[in-house]
Design a protein around this motif. Structure first.
Motif, PDB file in Angstrom:
ATOM      1  N   PHE A 185       3.268   7.551  -3.430  1.00 56.57           N
ATOM      2  CA  PHE A 185       4.394   6.958  -4.154  1.00 56.57           C
ATOM      3  C   PHE A 185       3.910   5.854  -5.090  1.00 56.57           C
ATOM      4  O   PHE A 185       4.368   5.751  -6.233  1.00 56.57           O
ATOM      5  N   LEU A 243       6.052  12.446  -8.945  1.00 58.53           N
ATOM      6  CA  LEU A 243       5.477  12.802  -7.651  1.00 58.53           C
ATOM      7  C   LEU A 243       5.922  14.213  -7.313  1.00 58.53           C
ATOM      8  O   LEU A 243       7.117  14.481  -7.177  1.00 58.53           O
ATOM      9  N   VAL A 283      13.934   6.748   1.381  1.00 56.86           N
ATOM     10  CA  VAL A 283      13.418   6.360   0.057  1.00 56.86           C
ATOM     11  C   VAL A 283      14.351   6.863  -1.038  1.00 56.86           C
ATOM     12  O   VAL A 283      14.678   6.134  -1.984  1.00 56.86           O
ATOM     13  N   ILE A 335      10.948  12.631  -8.608  1.00 59.50           N
ATOM     14  CA  ILE A 335      10.574  13.544  -7.526  1.00 59.50           C
ATOM     15  C   ILE A 335      10.819  14.988  -7.966  1.00 59.50           C
ATOM     16  O   ILE A 335      11.909  15.343  -8.415  1.00 59.50           O
ATOM     17  N   ALA A 355      10.333   2.319  -5.506  1.00 63.29           N
ATOM     18  CA  ALA A 355       9.888   3.701  -5.748  1.00 63.29           C
ATOM     19  C   ALA A 355      10.228   4.098  -7.178  1.00 63.29           C
ATOM     20  O   ALA A 355      11.310   4.621  -7.452  1.00 63.29           O
ATOM     21  N   PHE A 365       3.256   6.962   1.762  1.00 62.43           N
ATOM     22  CA  PHE A 365       3.730   5.587   1.585  1.00 62.43           C
ATOM     23  C   PHE A 365       2.632   4.534   1.669  1.00 62.43           C
ATOM     24  O   PHE A 365       2.883   3.352   1.443  1.00 62.43           O
TER      25      PHE A 365
END
Length: 480
Positions: free
Chosen positions: A229, A237, A256, A277, A273, A211
């Motif tokens: 991030f 990510l 998040v 992911i 964000a 972060f």
């Protein structure tokens, strides 16, 4: 009969396949028009014929994949199913990117094809898949086994979404390759791909790494630090070895994923964000949850689309293709060109591969560099494997869990079912196979004391007695 008179247009230059499809679809109540040329198929589509298209990729006059976007432009409601003997990852991705409803590798199962046809005709209309730029035939993933074909199709479908993905598999199975493929052929390919390995970061630094941090947030924070991030904004990510993330970082990551924003360590200003992911682990996260090492709510946030990568020992038919692929890569990097004898290939297929594809690649590079002959024989393979054997334990996967062992055992029943062999009462059979050794060992550990055994099992004593009768298990002392 399920076809209800709907018409299927079939294009394939193989007469036998046209005959098989015509007969199978006809028995299901569909009308079929079959051709060996792309031009005839295109004429039928232009004339408004057909409710569904099934087309091969390689045909004498045109590539079937090139037809898909043209069909989508003039008849966006017409579904297209692509089939191909060129069963590579790129074929699956191109089919998805150009708007095909489904991709089926040859040889295909007729029941599966009929199920796809039924789904295609019943599925609601959606917008055309986002088209990507033409890609070369580079192969980020290699293999033609059924397990790999399933992975290709899953990855191809996911390239048009931003869904969160959880990749599981033993070390060396290619988890990061799959993550990169999802990024490189997906919507966010124009953005960065940022990877972080949770097992390689000290626990006290993970939150700062993920972060970022503000100046003065902790001792040594002399300037503002940008976290992964932020680095991955607009892209992907990749959270590798997510099972090694400490509990406090798990809590922040969950927040998040729930809120779509985060704050840097020592900061107050929320940061959006804007990442996709992808997580990966070689651990059994469900077991980690039971042990209190991983948050269950975070698991379900990450496990939106699970992809399990099989170990190399479960797809031995891919070993020759992989070995040649790795030899080609070794040659491209400047090492001498080599080939494998058939005996060498057979020896490779008999190896257990505790290090999976990574171990195979290392072996091929080593042989390309050190083997004096142009053709690598079985003796050279044997010698290298024998020399590497003492080191194999250091990179071997973790012990197999009970769930993994049961799953491996059950594959034989599933394979038998697919081959048309009768499989009956599977649920009861599996329960009995698990219960019988469990009860035997627990009774042995308690020296036949049913009260203690029932307490150990968490069962009522009467329930334990009933199970012993059902499984015809005597109470034997001192076993195990």
């Amino acid at each position: 009969m399920t076809g209800a008179g709907r018409t299927i247009l079939v294009a394939d230059d193989d007469r036998a396949i046209r005959t098989v499809l015509t007969q199978a679809l006809g028995r299901s109540g569909y009308h079929v028009r079959a051709t060996s040329s792309a031009s005839t198929l295109w004429r039928w589509v232009e004339d408004g014929e057909g409710d569904l298209v099934i087309t091969d990729v390689v045909m004498p006059d045109e590539n079937g994949l090139d037809l898909v976007p043209r069909i989508r432009r003039i008849r966006p409601e017409l579904r297209v199913v692509v089939m191909s003997a060129q069963s590579t990852f790129m074929t699956a991705v191109k089919a998805a990117q150009r708007g095909a409803f489904e991709y089926l590798p040859k040889p295909f199962d007729l029941k599966e094809l009929l199920a796809v046809v039924e789904r295609a005709l019943a599925a609601p209309q959606a917008e055309a898949a986002e088209k990507g730029e033409e890609e070369g035939e580079k192969l980020p993933l290699v293999g033609r086994s059924p397990a790999m074909q399933d992975i290709y199709r899953t990855v191809a479908r996911l390239t048009t979404t931003d869904l969160t993905v959880m990749i599981t598999g033993e070390s060396g199975t290619g988890k990061e390759l799959v993550a990169r493929a999802l990024h490189d052929y997906g919507r966010r390919r124009g953005g960065p791909f940022v990877a972080i390995n949770m097992a390689a970061i000290p626990r006290e630094l993970i939150e700062s790494e993920l972060f970022g941090h503000e100046r003065g947030a902790f001792t040594g924070a002399l300037t503002r630090g940008v976290g992964r991030f932020e680095q991955a904004a607009g892209g992907t990510l990749f959270l590798d070895e997510i099972g090694d993330m400490p509990p406090e970082a798990q809590t922040r990551l969950l927040r998040v994923l729930q809120e779509g924003e985060f704050t840097a360590v020592g900061g107050r200003q929320p940061i959006k964000a804007n990442v996709r992911i992808i997580a990966a682990t070689h651990r059994d996260l469900r077991q980690s949850i039971r042990q209190g090492l991983f948050r269950e709510d975070l698991f379900y946030r990450l496990n939106v689309v699970p992809i399990r990568l099989p170990p190399l020992r479960e797809r031995t038919e891919d070993i020759p293709l992989l070995a040649r692929h790795f030899l080609d890569r070794a040659r491209a990097s400047g090492l001498p060109a080599k080939q494998l004898s058939q005996e060498a290939v057979e020896r490779l297929k008999r190896h257990g591969w505790p290090g999976n594809a990574r171990e195979l690649e290392n072996l091929m590079r080593r042989l390309a560099a050190l083997c004096p002959q142009e053709t690598i024989g079985a003796d050279a393979i044997e010698a290298e494997l024998a020399e590497a054997a003492p080191l194999a334990g250091s990179g071997a996967p973790e012990p197999e869990t009970l769930e993994q062992a049961v799953e491996r055992h059950l594959r034989a029943f599933v394979a038998a079912h697919r081959e048309g062999l009768p499989v009956r009462d599977l649920y009861d059979r599996v329960l009995a196979e698990v219960e019988r050794p469990l009860l035997r060992l627990v009774l042995s550990a308690t020296r036949g004391n049913q009260i203690k055994a029932a307490a150990m099992l968490g069962l009522n004593r009467n329930t334990l007695r009933k199970k012993l009768r059902e499984l015809d298990l005597p109470v034997v002392r001192g076993i195990g």
